[in-house]
Design an enzyme around this catalytic site. Sequence first.
Site, short mmCIF file in Angstrom:
data_model
loop_
_atom_site.label_atom_id
_atom_site.label_comp_id
_atom_site.label_asym_id
_atom_site.label_seq_id
_atom_site.Cartn_x
_atom_site.Cartn_y
_atom_site.Cartn_z
N GLY A 144 -4.64 2.54 3.80
CA GLY A 144 -4.45 1.91 2.49
C GLY A 144 -4.24 0.41 2.59
O GLY A 144 -4.85 -0.37 1.87
N ARG A 145 -3.40 -0.02 3.52
CA ARG A 145 -3.08 -1.45 3.61
C ARG A 145 -4.18 -2.24 4.32
O ARG A 145 -4.06 -3.46 4.50
CB ARG A 145 -1.72 -1.65 4.30
CG ARG A 145 -1.56 -0.94 5.62
CD ARG A 145 -0.09 -0.90 6.05
NE ARG A 145 0.13 -0.05 7.22
CZ ARG A 145 0.31 1.26 7.19
NH1 ARG A 145 0.26 1.90 6.05
NH2 ARG A 145 0.52 1.95 8.30
N GLU A 173 2.49 6.79 -9.45
CA GLU A 173 2.53 5.53 -10.21
C GLU A 173 1.14 5.23 -10.79
O GLU A 173 0.99 4.89 -11.97
CB GLU A 173 2.95 4.36 -9.31
CG GLU A 173 4.38 4.43 -8.79
CD GLU A 173 4.53 5.22 -7.50
OE1 GLU A 173 3.62 6.03 -7.18
OE2 GLU A 173 5.56 5.07 -6.82
N HIS A 213 13.02 -26.22 -1.84
CA HIS A 213 14.06 -26.51 -2.81
C HIS A 213 14.84 -25.25 -3.20
O HIS A 213 15.51 -25.24 -4.23
CB HIS A 213 13.44 -27.17 -4.05
CG HIS A 213 12.87 -28.51 -3.69
ND1 HIS A 213 13.62 -29.66 -3.68
CD2 HIS A 213 11.63 -28.85 -3.24
CE1 HIS A 213 12.86 -30.67 -3.28
NE2 HIS A 213 11.66 -30.20 -3.00
N GLU A 238 4.95 -1.88 6.59
CA GLU A 238 4.55 -0.48 6.50
C GLU A 238 3.91 -0.04 7.82
O GLU A 238 3.97 1.12 8.20
CB GLU A 238 3.58 -0.27 5.33
CG GLU A 238 3.42 1.18 4.92
CD GLU A 238 2.76 1.37 3.56
OE1 GLU A 238 3.47 1.64 2.57
OE2 GLU A 238 1.53 1.25 3.47
O1 F6P Z 1 3.27 4.98 -0.52
C1 F6P Z 1 2.64 4.12 0.34
C2 F6P Z 1 1.16 4.20 0.16
O2 F6P Z 1 0.68 5.41 0.66
C3 F6P Z 1 0.47 3.02 0.81
O3 F6P Z 1 0.26 3.20 2.15
C4 F6P Z 1 -0.77 2.92 0.00
O4 F6P Z 1 -1.39 1.69 0.16
C5 F6P Z 1 -0.22 3.16 -1.38
O5 F6P Z 1 0.79 4.12 -1.20
C6 F6P Z 1 -1.20 3.63 -2.40
O6 F6P Z 1 -1.82 4.83 -2.06
P1 F6P Z 1 -3.12 5.33 -2.78
O7 F6P Z 1 -4.19 4.33 -2.58
O8 F6P Z 1 -3.44 6.65 -2.14
O9 F6P Z 1 -2.80 5.50 -4.24
#
Ligand code: F6P
Length: 572
Positions: A267-268, A212, A384, A353
């Site tokens: 990542g999170r 993405e 509401h 996650e």
């Molecule tokens: O698909 C989940 C994930 O791996 C998350 O844990 C992470 O925050 C996100 O995708 C983005 O990953 P990256 O920073 O490697 O693009």
Amino acid sequence: MSALIDSPAWKKLSAHKETIEKLHMRALFADNAERFEDFCLQAGPLFLDYSKNLMTDETMSLLFDLAKQEKLEHYRDAMFSGQEINFTEHRSVLHTALRGQSADPIMSQGKDVKPEIDAVLKKMKNFSEQIRKGKWLGYSGKEITDVVNIGIGGSDLGPKMVIHALKPFVTRKINMHFVSNLDGSQIAETISELSPETTLFIISSKSFTTSETMFNAVTARGWFVSRVKNKEFIKKHFVAVSTNIEAVQKFGIDKHNIFEFWDWVGGRYSLWSAIGLSIAIAIGMGRFKELLEGAANMDEHFSSAPLEENMPVILAMMGIWHNNFFAIHTQAFMAYDHYLSLFPSYLQQLDMESNGKHVNRDGEKVDYCTGPIIWGEQGINGQHAFYQLLHQGTQPIPCDFLIALDSYNPACGHHPVLMSNFFAQSEALMLGKTEAEARQEMNAEGLSEDEIELLLPHKVFEGNRSSNSILFKELDPHTLGALIALYEHKVFVQGIIWRINSFDQWGVQLGKQLANQIQFDLVDDKPVSKHDSSTNGLINYYKRYRSIEGNKLLSSNNDWSSLQKIMEHEFK
Ligand code: F6P
């Protein structure tokens, strides 16, 4: 039966639940005038009232016994000291090191990570100051007016939420944008408003392989180069935040424009790292450091306060109580604060996650519920929309209510009314309304006996619904840092109790793998048959549509062939 369910502390809690479930919180409050004082605490800027949960002293003591039985303190210390508690990825879990205030070394795999952290912080400071002061100029000599963070998941939700939450501290000279969606509409809408002369793209991706993000990055690069007609200018307008330095350079980003972080940052949990670069640009490095300090103070509280006075532990154990002993598998977050409107979606990733896991640390399937469904909304809007279900639905839903004592916009005079709604909701959920009270109310309104009989069952609220209230003076960077760290540690504690690894995310892989394969199925119009009949049917429905519609998407004047190239060369 698993070892956990069969363990002494768990069994005691199961037996104890049988007595507690017969009680009503009305009675618990009536019997103990000190209940509020008994079940509240202050940790740094955060005040927690957890008295409106269906529990007693004995419940709390049994829950702390469970935490001790599960060696919570041992695992907590293991995390802080850099041990590889993320054993499925062979990684330490050291996001706490990113905000650590002490100069002492912090070791991961035999190496002190502190010097690298300090070096990146320094680089972030230099860069963000240049952007903020208008000293970093675009290719045509103009100042940067727009920053676009391209990333997804932890590389998007954290910085986006923080910048929104700290809007009163955000510079108005620079517009911040976030692009995460693979749906090209988001990047198209975003760049349509921008000028390449004054735009900076931050490509944020821990792995630098997330499709993405890569698609959006390629589109942004294509847009930029097609307008400025010189690839040399990329270095003035593209920077990257990643652990994958090689891939960033392959993408064409100058090595001086790379802000590094490390695989021991999940990542999170990465907003504290260079993933927070957009935050530093928006609020300045001084404020970013206040955010880190707030989190560090919560780390200190979590690592040193006794379990009984430990805010993340208390929140976590309340959640375990509801989820595992009352079979309530959901948890809502209601912020009575406009600036916290993105907080629930941030918490969704953090919690779901991390703890959406079905096997324990030994790889055995668990026979108890792990992570609950996390959701939420701004409290007033929720009132509401869906609060009806919170009050009278058949599924009780524990809520965390959050509010600042001071508003950043007091002039309009709304804040006391907002506060009164905040207080009223947890009271209503706890108290409910008895039949007698409802009858008396309708009598006072002068309703006829027939009308009262008709309405009575609909006007009764059972109450006895649990909530926590979290209050803080104002939503400044320090407080927000503490709040985020509070929930990070809550999630950690629950993972330990459930005996799971909260720091991997294998569950997101299967969908990614299949999507990567299906991308190649879509390259031509031949019907596919290798999937199940539903997936074949859906893919072929799309292909038929595409061919009937004159192959719009495959026409020569669109991006299909370049997307194909990207798929083949960049992501394979
Ligand atoms: O698909 C989940 C994930 O791996 C998350 O844990 C992470 O925050 C996100 O995708 C983005 O990953 P990256 O920073 O490697 O693009």
